[in-house]
Design a protein around this motif. Structure first.
Motif, mmCIF file in Angstrom:
data_model
loop_
_atom_site.group_PDB
_atom_site.id
_atom_site.type_symbol
_atom_site.label_atom_id
_atom_site.label_comp_id
_atom_site.label_asym_id
_atom_site.label_seq_id
_atom_site.Cartn_x
_atom_site.Cartn_y
_atom_site.Cartn_z
ATOM 1 N N THR A 10 14.530 1.528 -10.354
ATOM 2 C CA THR A 10 14.209 1.129 -9.000
ATOM 3 C C THR A 10 15.309 0.246 -8.415
ATOM 4 N N GLU A 29 6.301 -8.962 -0.458
ATOM 5 C CA GLU A 29 6.364 -7.511 -0.247
ATOM 6 C C GLU A 29 6.861 -6.805 -1.511
ATOM 7 N N GLN A 33 4.756 -4.128 -4.098
ATOM 8 C CA GLN A 33 5.200 -2.801 -4.525
ATOM 9 C C GLN A 33 5.256 -2.715 -6.048
ATOM 10 N N ARG A 36 1.725 -2.244 -7.266
ATOM 11 C CA ARG A 36 1.255 -0.876 -7.006
ATOM 12 C C ARG A 36 1.923 0.127 -7.939
ATOM 13 N N SER A 37 3.215 -0.018 -8.147
ATOM 14 C CA SER A 37 3.982 0.944 -8.943
ATOM 15 C C SER A 37 3.698 0.849 -10.434
ATOM 16 N N VAL A 68 10.688 -1.334 -1.699
ATOM 17 C CA VAL A 68 9.397 -1.705 -1.129
ATOM 18 C C VAL A 68 8.734 -0.528 -0.408
ATOM 19 N N ASP A 69 9.525 0.289 0.264
ATOM 20 C CA ASP A 69 8.969 1.379 1.068
ATOM 21 C C ASP A 69 8.732 2.676 0.296
ATOM 22 N N GLU A 71 7.312 5.612 -1.752
ATOM 23 C CA GLU A 71 5.984 6.079 -2.151
ATOM 24 C C GLU A 71 5.933 6.264 -3.664
ATOM 25 N N VAL A 73 8.480 5.180 -6.714
ATOM 26 C CA VAL A 73 9.742 4.541 -7.089
ATOM 27 C C VAL A 73 10.516 5.327 -8.135
#
Length: 104
Positions: A10, A29, A33, A36-37, A68-69, A71, A73
């Motif tokens: 990443t 932020e 991520q 989430r990842s 961060v953006d 969907e 990584v």
């Protein structure tokens, strides 16, 4: 170790900025991520350490924004980054591994 590989890959991202324009994403932020990842692969403390490491790194704002953006990584490729971000990502490996070491 799979989380280490994920976060090291990443770190090799670069590309267009997303929401928030070209500004560097905040630590919160980045931490969101990572949470989430990684699912349950990293603790809150590890995620905070990783996020701070990315935020304070020499990666460009665009590379951090891509992290961060993203969907997914795992789809970020080293070929997507500038030479400077390639170099910065290599320098992140040891600090990221240190963040993932078990707590005291």
């Amino acid at each position: 170790m799979s989380a280490t590989a994920l976060f090291t890959l990443t770190a090799c991202g670069g590309g267009e900025g997303g929401s928030g324009g070209g500004e560097r994403p905040s630590v919160k932020e980045i931490e969101g991520q990572i949470a989430r990842s990684s699912g349950d692969q990293v603790s809150k403390e590890q995620a905070a350490c990783l996020a701070k490491t990315y935020y304070e790194s020499d990666l460009s704002d665009e590379a951090v924004r891509l992290l961060v953006d993203a969907e997914d990584v795992s789809q970020i490729s080293p070929e997507d980054l500038s030479k400077a971000d390639q170099k910065a990502s290599k320098e992140l490996y040891d600090p990221l591994v240190k963040c993932l070491e078990p707590g005291e």
